[in-house]
Design a protein around this motif. Structure first.
Motif, PDB file in Angstrom:
ATOM      1  N   THR A 389      31.758  52.242 127.901  1.00 58.92           N
ATOM      2  CA  THR A 389      31.553  53.422 128.754  1.00 58.92           C
ATOM      3  C   THR A 389      30.071  53.629 129.050  1.00 58.92           C
ATOM      4  O   THR A 389      29.714  54.245 130.043  1.00 58.92           O
ATOM      5  N   ARG A 391      28.114  51.227 129.796  1.00 57.82           N
ATOM      6  CA  ARG A 391      27.770  50.185 130.780  1.00 57.82           C
ATOM      7  C   ARG A 391      26.544  49.375 130.342  1.00 57.82           C
ATOM      8  O   ARG A 391      25.675  49.041 131.144  1.00 57.82           O
ATOM      9  N   LYS A 581      27.301  58.200 132.467  1.00 56.11           N
ATOM     10  CA  LYS A 581      27.734  57.118 131.579  1.00 56.11           C
ATOM     11  C   LYS A 581      27.070  57.258 130.210  1.00 56.11           C
ATOM     12  O   LYS A 581      25.850  57.319 130.105  1.00 56.11           O
TER      13      LYS A 581
END
Ligand code: EPU
Length: 663
Positions: A389, A391, A581
């Motif tokens: 999550t 990234r 994010k």
């Protein structure tokens, strides 16, 4: 180089010299000549530019024979040192423009070699420059596909790894030749050898028999891995003409796609032939160009692999990319792999090492694929940034998605037997993976058995791949309350169990009744809650075992109450946590003060390292502003820890799991 050529030319004078010259294919053809003459009983000496397994050594002296076969090197003009009896000219083209001014200068050196040849000149009639230079020579013997060639190949059949053709000598059919090295260019090379050996008195049947036995030099369409699903081939091709020929061969093999990794060789060649390189890759579906292998040359400003990639793209090729880091080429190409692909490494530098490394990993990947069966998925070098999550994260060496408990168990046993590290990953919502990625197998149990959610009374059984949120909503649908807090957690059941995840003052194991898991031998066990040791944000059993599913218990509740709690959970998340994010909370809450509050009080919100930033919404969240690296995340974490310790004497401990290798 010049010294060596002088010595070679001098040694050859004690024998009847045969020089093989040309820009492309001279090593293969020299080797083929030496092999055919040897099989023909002529005991030739030879000197060729590469190790050729079938010849034993690249240089060989045989005092019994009269001939000496040598590969001439035109790159530095030293072919002009030879005074052979016979010369075989394969092709003449613009090359080595660091040494020669232009094609004229190259042709002059060939002309000198021809003048110094006392016997016959053999030349490729289909090569326009060789034909122009040699056509009018008295006694020269031509070969090729074109009508009028003294030795002509007809009825040519090119198959995946071999070629068959008939040889016509001025209207007389000599017979059939079978060549076990692929490509039309090798049919040309073999014709030159047939012409030469025939003139030296070797019978065609003998020549044909020995040609059929001929094996390649290393790095000439060398097969590194061959399975029904994948074919990996390495080739030394580095000039546009060679690349085109090799790609044509690769295409003719009949696999679905041709993926190419290309390492340009020498700055001078890259610069001089930039345009030609642009149209050399039409037969490749994908091309990954890396940086230039300089050999002994100094870099030329502005000349990089990028200019070739741009040139190829400029010609309308849609599958080209530039990857300057050589060691990442393997990752890029490996991650593209689909069943039916042929991967070709091209270049005279060290690109073949990347292909070898890919081949080694592919052997393991294929076994893993077998283990997880048809439904499962195996990918090489999967970027884990796609699966977290936050990234952030480098590649997984082997990314495996089993769909059944049986396949998962098989995988555990395989990794154990092969000594491969195994790491399980769910939705990656609590993970910070370093930029170098994860070595070994990363298992992502999803789909199939793992996504199932079943309701039985007030109990909900969920596979580890199901989302915590989905359990909360399955509860709502069945009128079971008590799991609403799960709505606020982005992770899957597996991660929720491993971390004993929590929100809204609740935590996973408050609802757990039973856990089913596989042990290090792949054996399945089911344990009830009272048999399990569980702590704040930690369930140690899963350090060495692998959860498969869990049973959660709620209680019957009115729908309005469930909805109200779900909304409260949503609202809490929406108002107190960032939407950007992140990996959820970075630190565990110390006893003295929630970590978010502490970071806030220390005035660290919005502090950043690169694209990693402490959220302005919640102090215990670090967000990725786009393209952040793990290194940046870790540096920011260290800064926060150091400040908390210095100013408040509090030792913060990370809650996110930090794994993988530094980049
Ligand atoms: N606070 C601040 N400033 C901030 C953030 C928080 O003053 O920037 C204060 C809040 O006002 C509150 C206290 O700190 O008084 C605690 O904050 P919050 O209620 O947001 O809860 P938390 O302890 O920070 C825990 C879990 C979260 C979970 C929330 C909501 C931990 C480490 N974190 O956060 O879980 O979502 O409760 O229930 O236990 C996670 O596990 O990754 C995670 C985010």
């Amino acid at each position: 180089m010049v010294r060596r050529a002088e010595a070679l030319a001098a040694i050859m004078r004690s024998k009847r010299g045969i020089v093989i010259a040309g820009m492309h294919g001279k090593t293969t053809t020299s080797a083929m000549t030496a092999h055919v003459l040897r099989e023909g009983g002529l005991h030739p000496c030879h000197y060729v530019g590469a190790e050729i397994p079938i010849l034993g050594m690249n240089a060989h002296w045989d005092s019994r024979g009269e001939y000496f076969v040598a590969e001439g090197d035109e790159s530095d003009g030293t072919i002009a040192l030879f005074r052979p009896e016979h010369t075989l000219i394969l092709n003449i083209e613009e090359e080595h423009l660091d040494f020669y001014a232009d094609l004229d200068a190259i042709e002059k050196v060939f002309a000198q070699l021809i003048t110094q040849t006392t016997g016959r000149v053999f030349y490729n009639l289909d090569d326009k420059n060789a034909a122009r230079v040699c056509r009018s020579l008295a006694g020269a013997i031509s070969y090729g596909f074109a009508a009028g060639a003294d030795y002509r190949a007809i009825d040519i059949r090119l198959t995946a790894f071999a070629s068959t053709f008939r040889v016509d000598h001025r209207g007389q059919d000599l017979g059939e030749a079978v060549l076990n090295v692929p490509g039309q260019h090798n049919v040309h090379n073999a014709l030159g050898v047939i012409a030469l050996a025939s003139q030296l008195g070797v019978a065609f049947e003998k020549i044909a028999k020995s040609l059929a036995k001929f094996e390649h030099a290393r790095r000439r369409f060398e097969i590194k891995y061959d399975s029904p699903r994948f074919l990996l081939v390495d080739d030394y091709g580095h000039h546009p003409t060679e690349i085109r020929a090799t790609l044509k061969t690769a295409r003719s093999v009949g696999r679905k796609r041709v993926l190419t990794m290309f390492q340009p060789h020498r700055y001078s060649r890259t610069k001089a032939l930039q345009k030609e390189f642009g149209c050399a890759f039409d037969d490749a579906d994908r091309v990954v160009v890396t940086d230039i292998y300089g050999s002994h040359e100094a870099p030329i400003p502005g000349v990089t692999g990028q200019i070739i990639a741009d040139e190829i793209a400029g010609r309308g090729h849609r599958g080209v990319s530039y990857e300057p880091r050589l060691e990442w080429v393997q990752r890029t190409v490996g991650n593209m792999l689909e069943s039916g692909d042929l991967v070709l490494s091209l270049g005279a530098g060290n690109i073949h090492e990347q292909l070898s490394a890919l081949a080694a990993d592919l052997v393991v990947a294929e076994k893993l694929k077998e283990g997880v069966g048809e439904g499962g998925e195996v990918r090489l070098y999967e970027p884990l940034s796609k699966h977290t999550t936050l990234r952030v994260g480098g590649p997984a060496q082997f990314w495996v998605e089993p769909r059944t408990e049986k396949a998962f168990a098989e995988l555990i046993r395989f990794c154990r037997a092969e000594n491969l590290p195994l790491f399980v990953m769910g939705r990656g919502s609590n993970l910070l993976i370093r930029d170098g990625g994860v070595r070994g197998v990363v298992v992502h149990p999803c789909g199939g058995d793992f996504d199932k959610i079943e309701i039985n009374g007030a109990e909900i059984t969920a596979g580890v791949g199901a989302k915590l949120k989905e359990v909360a909503y399955a509860g709502k649908a069945a009128g079971i309350g008590g799991m609403e807090w799960m709505e606020g957690i982005p992770g899957a059941i597996g991660g929720g169990l491993r971390m004993n995840a929590g929100a809204m003052g609740a935590q996973t194991f408050e609802n757990v009744v039973r856990v089913r898991y596989l042990d290090a031998d792949g054996e399945a066990h089911t344990k009830s809650r009272d048999e399990l040791q569980v702590y704040y944000r930690n369930f140690p059993l899963l350090e060495k075992n692998f959860a498969v599913s869990a049973v959660f218990r709620g209680q019957r509740a009115p729908l309005e109450e469930i909805v109200r709690k779900l909304e409260a959970s949503q609202e809490k998340r929406r108002t107190s946590q960032p939407a950007a994010k992140s990996a959820g909370c970075i630190f565990k809450n110390p006893d003295s003060c929630p970590a978010g509050k502490l970071v806030d009080e220390l005035g660290l919100k919005n502090s950043r390292v690169g694209k990693a930033r402490v959220s302005e919404v919640h102090g215990n969240f670090i967000v990725n502003d786009g393209g952040a690296t793990a290194a940046e995340m870790l540096e920011l974490i260290e800064k926060i820890k150091a400040t908390a310790l210095a100013k408040r004497g509090i030792e913060l401990e990370t809650e996110v799991q930090i794994v993988g290798e530094p980049g």
